[in-house]
Design a protein around this motif. Sequence first.
Motif, PDB file in Angstrom:
ATOM      1  N   ASN A 208       0.851  -1.196   0.000  1.00  0.00           N
ATOM      2  CA  ASN A 208       0.000   0.000   0.000  1.00  0.00           C
ATOM      3  C   ASN A 208       0.885   1.243   0.000  1.00  0.00           C
ATOM      4  OD1 ASN A 208      -2.005   1.884   0.211  1.00  0.00           O
ATOM      5  ND2 ASN A 208      -2.541   1.411   2.339  1.00  0.00           N
ATOM      6  N   ARG A 249     -11.113   5.385  -1.887  1.00  0.00           N
ATOM      7  CA  ARG A 249     -11.162   5.028  -0.472  1.00  0.00           C
ATOM      8  C   ARG A 249     -12.147   5.904   0.277  1.00  0.00           C
ATOM      9  NH1 ARG A 249      -6.208   5.785   3.567  1.00  0.00           N
ATOM     10  NH2 ARG A 249      -6.932   7.907   3.258  1.00  0.00           N
ATOM     11  N   GLU A 254     -13.710   5.052   3.974  1.00  0.00           N
ATOM     12  CA  GLU A 254     -12.475   4.993   4.760  1.00  0.00           C
ATOM     13  C   GLU A 254     -11.907   6.397   4.862  1.00  0.00           C
ATOM     14  OE1 GLU A 254      -9.726   2.131   3.312  1.00  0.00           O
ATOM     15  OE2 GLU A 254     -11.268   0.683   2.827  1.00  0.00           O
TER      16      GLU A 254
END
Length: 690
Positions: A208, A249, A254
Amino acid sequence: MEEHVEPALSLAVQRALGDRSYDKRKSAALEVEAAIKALHQAKDTVRIKRVIEMLAKDFAASANPNHRKGGLIGLAATTIGLMGDASAHLDDLLPPVLYLFDDPEHRVRYYACEALYNITKVARGAILPHFNQIFSGLCKLFSDVDMDVKNGASLLDRLVKDVVTESPSFDVDNFVPLLHKYIRKSNPFIRQLLVGWISVLNNEPDINMLEWLPEFLEGLMEMLGDGNRNIRNDAHSTLNMFLEALRKRSKEGEGAGEDGLDLGPMVEILVQQCSASNKLIRHTALSWQRDFIGIGRDQLRDYFAIMLGATLNCVSDPEPDIRQMAGSANQELLEAVQETGLEAAADVLRVLQENLVSSDVSTRMACLQWIHMLLGGPTDVREQLDTFLPILLDTLKDASDDVVLLDLEVLAAICSDDAEFRRVVNQVVELFGKDPRLLEARGSVIIRRFCFLLDTTSIYMSLAEVLQENDDLEFVSLLIHTLNLILLTASELQDLREILKRSFQPEVDAEDRAVFDKIFRCWSHNPIATFALCLLAQAYDLAFLLVKRFSKIEVTVGFLMQADKLVQLLESPIFVPLRLQLLETDHPQHPSLVKALYGLLMLLPQSTAFRTLGSRLKVVGGLHTHLGYHGSDNKEKKKSEVSTDNLEELLEFFDETQAAHAAARQEQMQKRAPKRSSELPGAGDNGPEM
């Protein structure tokens, strides 16, 4: 006797490895490979290490370039001979190869690249513990001046990427500090290498790279200004890839900070890049910042101030597309603050103060919109009023009418607080007093706009109170002249005019009459304005008594000019009721009205205004002749139908005020008058002594 030690490699092989001929060195390398295989099968680790040591010290570190070439090809052959067990010897094999990436001979550097390629091809994932050293070597090779070395580096780079992507144990945490070190390099080949690696690692599902984005975001942004189009395009694509990941995201719920990603450090980078000299960098940084407003929202409250500063800087950008985007970003940031409030309102106000004096109109407008929002938003900024109110007042002098009108809206918003209403009015009057040109150029606009935005009566009553306390009588008279013209002509003051017209009716409300009385006392500083006020209020008895007092007043050019203007206004729609009342010969105040107007006529020199008013009164006189009118018939009726309370008190106040003006003028004349000869220094009956 000493024990005989057999050399690691035969003398023939050693000679061949150091030969000028590539073919001889190649043949020697094959012999080294065969020898290592035999030693490996015999598990003779000691002799293997001796071979590697000889190749590293006697050849790779030799002053002879052919020996160095032989050492490199020999080390590669050793790795091939070791096959699967090469990993156990990488600590010895890699350093001499990497060291020769800096060799002064370009062919040596090329062979070093080739040697590392072969070592990597054999060792595969075993090289990963040495990845940072290898990557640093790649950076050197990519920036090499020799094209063969560059081409070899590209092949090596692809191989290392394959090794990294096929390995589940790549230590990205250890690599990122090195990436951060090289990301600021301006060499285009190193930049190409870095962008390629960032993209490769980001495409790996187990890695990531968003977590590490703050470490290399600035470098990617700066690549947008590179002279090489391919690098610009690659950097732009990579940045879009990360931004899209952040958007995705955010849509999935998130938010920032939930998985360890802190947007704050990136905001600081974006803010800095919004001031870059390159327009693509500014545009991209601003675009990211606008997205961050939606992605981070209230998590970025601590950064709203610096984000605002960057946005306002772009509002005045020379590039139209950046200005347009800045406008959108500014609106979105404003809405975000409106929704979430501020952690540090003082910081935002400081940014607004700095930009409110910008040379760009759009920036000043944006600042005023922010202040207006903050005054009515969730964050109370009135505690900082002392800080920014002087700047808002000074903005009334702005060259842009749009800025001034918006500034007045902000000041009006401040006035919604009763405690600040009088303060603002007082400071506006002070500003007019200090800058007569502002009063002349913008006074009418400022007062009319205030009256439109706030309660007209409250504005005029407060102005009357403030002016009564002002010691500059000449300025007070001048401002009252302006206020009176607004009162007589502006549509915004219709409600106040209606109150004044009711103020002398028989059953007048006490509050309405108090409005007239207060304004009259203030207007007493200006005789013509006071007279006009009486005509507007249909207080014709008071108007007549007032005009008779004008004989005691010094008639100046300014006085006559104001009287001339009043005659013009008498012909305007505002005074239609007055003109029609001239026909009402039976009206209780008709005689006073006619005499008041004749009194005004007698004050005028024989000018256009004199002829205009004279013609009007001549028509009235003809009417009287036709009707056989006698003014004495209405005396009793006048006493019973018209409120005449406290007229003498008002007239007495007018006299006192005008006496104060006369005294002030006399004092000024004495100050300006030259001293008499007897008062000059050295003057006496007998003259100066010799």
